[in-house]
Motif scaffolding. Sequence first.
Motif, PDB file in Angstrom:
ATOM      1  N   MET A 193       1.534  -0.737  -0.263  1.00 41.44           N
ATOM      2  CA  MET A 193       0.125   0.206   0.147  1.00 41.44           C
ATOM      3  C   MET A 193       0.855   1.046  -0.178  1.00 41.44           C
ATOM      4  N   THR A 194       2.107   1.297   0.555  1.00 43.94           N
ATOM      5  CA  THR A 194       2.409   2.343   1.108  1.00 43.94           C
ATOM      6  C   THR A 194       3.617   2.734  -0.043  1.00 43.94           C
ATOM      7  N   GLU A 195       4.134   1.306  -0.907  1.00 42.65           N
ATOM      8  CA  GLU A 195       4.694   1.749  -1.835  1.00 42.65           C
ATOM      9  C   GLU A 195       4.304   1.766  -2.906  1.00 42.65           C
ATOM     10  N   ASN A 196       2.943   2.167  -3.311  1.00 40.28           N
ATOM     11  CA  ASN A 196       2.447   2.760  -4.549  1.00 40.28           C
ATOM     12  C   ASN A 196       2.736   3.912  -4.205  1.00 40.28           C
ATOM     13  N   GLN A 197       2.939   4.720  -3.315  1.00 41.63           N
ATOM     14  CA  GLN A 197       3.453   6.144  -2.856  1.00 41.63           C
ATOM     15  C   GLN A 197       5.068   6.986  -2.721  1.00 41.63           C
ATOM     16  N   GLY A 198       5.433   4.983  -3.089  1.00 44.74           N
ATOM     17  CA  GLY A 198       6.635   5.722  -3.554  1.00 44.74           C
ATOM     18  C   GLY A 198       7.898   5.966  -1.526  1.00 44.74           C
ATOM     19  N   VAL A 199       7.434   5.518  -0.969  1.00 42.76           N
ATOM     20  CA  VAL A 199       7.449   6.413   0.349  1.00 42.76           C
ATOM     21  C   VAL A 199       7.002   5.011   1.592  1.00 42.76           C
ATOM     22  N   SER A 200       8.202   4.626   1.716  1.00 42.41           N
ATOM     23  CA  SER A 200       8.065   3.288   2.758  1.00 42.41           C
ATOM     24  C   SER A 200       8.018   3.460   4.423  1.00 42.41           C
ATOM     25  N   ALA A 201       6.887   2.949   4.907  1.00 37.79           N
ATOM     26  CA  ALA A 201       6.330   3.279   6.506  1.00 37.79           C
ATOM     27  C   ALA A 201       7.490   3.100   6.860  1.00 37.79           C
ATOM     28  N   PHE A 202       8.357   1.937   7.156  1.00 39.81           N
ATOM     29  CA  PHE A 202      10.213   1.540   7.887  1.00 39.81           C
ATOM     30  C   PHE A 202      11.010   2.532   7.302  1.00 39.81           C
ATOM     31  N   PRO A 203      11.560   2.116   8.565  1.00 31.84           N
ATOM     32  CA  PRO A 203      12.967   3.221   8.420  1.00 31.84           C
ATOM     33  C   PRO A 203      14.035   1.790   7.423  1.00 31.84           C
ATOM     34  N   LEU A 204      14.480   3.006   7.624  1.00 33.63           N
ATOM     35  CA  LEU A 204      15.285   2.223   6.524  1.00 33.63           C
ATOM     36  C   LEU A 204      16.290   1.090   6.805  1.00 33.63           C
ATOM     37  N   PRO A 205      17.188   0.372   6.106  1.00 32.53           N
ATOM     38  CA  PRO A 205      18.229  -0.571   7.463  1.00 32.53           C
ATOM     39  C   PRO A 205      19.163  -0.369   6.930  1.00 32.53           C
TER      40      PRO A 205
END
Lengths: 217, 144
Positions: A1-13
């Motif tokens: 779902m959030t991937e569509n907006q190109g913004v991830s809800a989770f912190p980066l690795p």
Amino acid sequence: MTENQGVSAFPLPPMQYANMYSDENIKRGRAPPPPPPISDTYTMFGAQFTADDVIIRPLEASNCRRLYPNHYDPKRELKKLNHSILINFLDLLEVLIQSPESHKRQEKIEDLQILFINLHHLINEFRPHQARETLRVMMEIQKKKRLEIADRFQKHLEKVKELIEGSVNTIPEDMDSKVLVKSELLQNKIAKPDVPVGSESCDRLDEMMCDIVDEMT
Amino acid sequence: MADRLTQLQDAVNQQADHFCNSIGVIQQCAPASPFPGFERSGGKGSPSPPQEDYAVLFAKLIARTAKDIDVLIDSLPSDESNLELQIASLKTLEQENQESARKLEDIVHHGETLLLQIQAALHDIAQSQLNCQAMMSGQDNTPP
């Protein structure tokens, strides 16, 4: 779902750690080793101490009053606590009916609290026992499975051997046939290195004729 | 279904919930008690008749939960299999497990050897067949 907006809800690795484990580093043996397990206490998310020294059963005396003796029969104590809780509840109702604003109400509530905490503590004391029992049952099942698999494998092996022996016995002993070749299985020897096909074909023919003649005599 | 200890914990928590709920609900929908010798102007609006008898309902629930807790406590194992017995049986089981693992490994090894032998034999057969075919075609080519 959030991937569509190109913004991830989770912190980066954590790339600063992940980059240290590149293929060349691992090959050269320069990748950092895994961190050692933590003993002693440490903080998590700031204030939360998750002390590693805590045994599965922390001492009741550290928090609240202990209501059962040191040597106790768990089931009896559990039942006593259960009945005490009921009686204390009835007492609380009495207090509420008679004098709702008095001290006793607070005391009764605290009594109930202590009783409940003790009850839960006694239940938790059963957990390590349960863990050991689970382990024991798991190991028994594992042992049974292994023996069963070994049995079935053995039966298969024997069937295969019978099959092979049967088919070897049904090979026609036709000495005149040109396609008779030496079967290694009958003599149960390791395979000889094969002569390369195409070279010295005449010698091979001679060799085979010699073999056939030898076996006939 | 969850294990007995979890069921017991849930039942205890449920009992606590019943206590709180019962007191709360009965207090909420209790009719106002009259003060003696205090006249009210007009008749006070009659309180809504209690649809359900919450007191009886909660009493039943609490009693039933207490009985459930008792039954669950009874179903717990007594202290016969105490710590030493458990540890001893765990040790024996570990050794037996290793034994059975060794047996299984042995048999699998046998199976693998047999497989290799069969594969070698098949290889031989195939090779000899190829040789025969080469010979036969060679024979056909050479003039008799």
